[in-house]
Design a protein around this motif. Structure first.
Motif, mmCIF file in Angstrom:
data_model
loop_
_atom_site.group_PDB
_atom_site.id
_atom_site.type_symbol
_atom_site.label_atom_id
_atom_site.label_comp_id
_atom_site.label_asym_id
_atom_site.label_seq_id
_atom_site.Cartn_x
_atom_site.Cartn_y
_atom_site.Cartn_z
ATOM 1 N N ASN A 1 71.902 19.908 38.260
ATOM 2 C CA ASN A 1 72.651 20.723 39.197
ATOM 3 C C ASN A 1 73.711 21.506 38.443
ATOM 4 O O ASN A 1 74.890 21.189 38.504
ATOM 5 C CB ASN A 1 73.262 19.822 40.271
ATOM 6 N N TRP A 2 73.311 22.541 37.756
ATOM 7 C CA TRP A 2 74.204 23.275 36.871
ATOM 8 C C TRP A 2 75.260 24.048 37.624
ATOM 9 O O TRP A 2 76.300 24.372 37.076
ATOM 10 C CB TRP A 2 73.421 24.222 35.968
ATOM 11 N N ASN A 3 75.044 24.352 38.881
ATOM 12 C CA ASN A 3 75.985 25.189 39.615
ATOM 13 C C ASN A 3 76.919 24.385 40.519
ATOM 14 O O ASN A 3 77.624 24.953 41.318
ATOM 15 C CB ASN A 3 75.236 26.238 40.428
ATOM 16 N N ASN A 4 76.945 23.085 40.385
ATOM 17 C CA ASN A 4 77.828 22.264 41.195
ATOM 18 C C ASN A 4 79.180 22.162 40.500
ATOM 19 O O ASN A 4 79.318 21.462 39.505
ATOM 20 C CB ASN A 4 77.220 20.880 41.396
ATOM 21 N N PRO A 5 80.201 22.853 41.020
ATOM 22 C CA PRO A 5 81.498 22.823 40.347
ATOM 23 C C PRO A 5 82.118 21.434 40.317
ATOM 24 O O PRO A 5 82.893 21.119 39.419
ATOM 25 C CB PRO A 5 82.355 23.799 41.144
ATOM 26 N N ASN A 6 81.775 20.586 41.263
ATOM 27 C CA ASN A 6 82.327 19.235 41.270
ATOM 28 C C ASN A 6 81.822 18.419 40.087
ATOM 29 O O ASN A 6 82.541 17.575 39.564
ATOM 30 C CB ASN A 6 82.002 18.527 42.585
ATOM 31 N N SER A 7 80.583 18.657 39.658
ATOM 32 C CA SER A 7 80.063 17.909 38.511
ATOM 33 C C SER A 7 80.781 18.328 37.229
ATOM 34 O O SER A 7 81.046 17.503 36.365
ATOM 35 C CB SER A 7 78.552 18.091 38.371
ATOM 36 N N VAL A 8 81.125 19.603 37.118
ATOM 37 C CA VAL A 8 81.847 20.081 35.943
ATOM 38 C C VAL A 8 83.235 19.457 35.922
ATOM 39 O O VAL A 8 83.696 18.950 34.900
ATOM 40 C CB VAL A 8 81.961 21.622 35.947
ATOM 41 N N ARG A 9 83.901 19.484 37.061
ATOM 42 C CA ARG A 9 85.242 18.907 37.151
ATOM 43 C C ARG A 9 85.205 17.417 36.822
ATOM 44 O O ARG A 9 86.058 16.905 36.096
ATOM 45 C CB ARG A 9 85.823 19.125 38.544
ATOM 46 N N ALA A 10 84.184 16.721 37.315
ATOM 47 C CA ALA A 10 84.051 15.288 37.037
ATOM 48 C C ALA A 10 83.841 15.038 35.542
ATOM 49 O O ALA A 10 84.405 14.085 34.987
ATOM 50 C CB ALA A 10 82.890 14.707 37.838
ATOM 51 N N GLU A 11 83.054 15.878 34.886
ATOM 52 C CA GLU A 11 82.831 15.715 33.447
ATOM 53 C C GLU A 11 84.116 15.951 32.659
ATOM 54 O O GLU A 11 84.398 15.239 31.688
ATOM 55 C CB GLU A 11 81.746 16.685 32.970
ATOM 56 N N ILE A 12 84.900 16.939 33.079
ATOM 57 C CA ILE A 12 86.170 17.211 32.399
ATOM 58 C C ILE A 12 87.124 16.038 32.587
ATOM 59 O O ILE A 12 87.776 15.587 31.637
ATOM 60 C CB ILE A 12 86.792 18.530 32.910
ATOM 61 N N ASN A 13 87.207 15.523 33.809
ATOM 62 C CA ASN A 13 88.078 14.378 34.075
ATOM 63 C C ASN A 13 87.637 13.148 33.295
ATOM 64 O O ASN A 13 88.464 12.395 32.777
ATOM 65 C CB ASN A 13 88.120 14.065 35.571
ATOM 66 N N GLN A 14 86.333 12.944 33.203
ATOM 67 C CA GLN A 14 85.803 11.815 32.442
ATOM 68 C C GLN A 14 86.164 11.947 30.962
ATOM 69 O O GLN A 14 86.557 10.975 30.313
ATOM 70 C CB GLN A 14 84.299 11.727 32.612
ATOM 71 N N LEU A 15 86.069 13.140 30.444
ATOM 72 C CA LEU A 15 86.421 13.386 29.043
ATOM 73 C C LEU A 15 87.914 13.124 28.807
ATOM 74 O O LEU A 15 88.299 12.524 27.796
ATOM 75 C CB LEU A 15 86.061 14.814 28.657
ATOM 76 N N ASP A 16 88.737 13.535 29.744
ATOM 77 C CA ASP A 16 90.180 13.293 29.636
ATOM 78 C C ASP A 16 90.478 11.792 29.608
ATOM 79 O O ASP A 16 91.270 11.321 28.778
ATOM 80 C CB ASP A 16 90.896 13.967 30.806
ATOM 81 N N ARG A 17 89.829 11.033 30.469
ATOM 82 C CA ARG A 17 90.005 9.574 30.474
ATOM 83 C C ARG A 17 89.490 8.956 29.179
ATOM 84 O O ARG A 17 90.079 8.018 28.641
ATOM 85 C CB ARG A 17 89.298 8.946 31.670
ATOM 86 N N GLN A 18 88.385 9.493 28.658
ATOM 87 C CA GLN A 18 87.811 8.969 27.420
ATOM 88 C C GLN A 18 88.796 9.145 26.257
ATOM 89 O O GLN A 18 88.959 8.244 25.437
ATOM 90 C CB GLN A 18 86.507 9.689 27.103
#
Length: 107
Positions: free
Chosen positions: A27-44
């Motif tokens: 789902n490349w166009n789901n902005p929520n998935s992008v935001r979730a990946e960025i947040n996950q990276l920040d936590r990592q």
């Protein structure tokens, strides 16, 4: 029996390939998935051991920059090229986290 087995085999293989695809590819166009990946990276970055304060600050700035770019793209809707740019930056930051966290263990 053999005919039904061979008839259902391609369907089963196709279904397994759909399940195996990563969420970002599905789902490349789901902005929520992008935001979730960025947040996950920040936590990592926050959880990663072996980073110096300077390395962590640099990675945090890169994530902040990525988050800013994401917001900019999101305003007009994220197209494929923008998603590709975001994915490249995500991958680059993830790679940096891995490399920099390992470099601390060699000292």
């Amino acid at each position: 029996m053999k005919k039904t087995l061979f008839a259902t085999l391609p369907l089963a293989l196709g279904a397994s390939l759909m399940v195996a695809a990563p969420a970002s590819a599905a789902n490349w166009n789901n902005p929520n998935s992008v935001r979730a990946e960025i947040n996950q990276l920040d936590r990592q970055i926050d959880r990663t051991r072996g980073l110096t304060k300077r390395q962590e600050a640099r990675l945090d700035r890169r994530v902040t920059s990525l988050r800013s770019l994401y917001r900019q793209y999101k305003r007009g809707g994220i197209n494929r090229a923008e998603r590709r740019t975001l994915n490249k930056r995500l991958t680059s930051i993830r790679h940096s986290v891995r490399i920099q966290s390992r470099s601390g263990h060699r000292r």
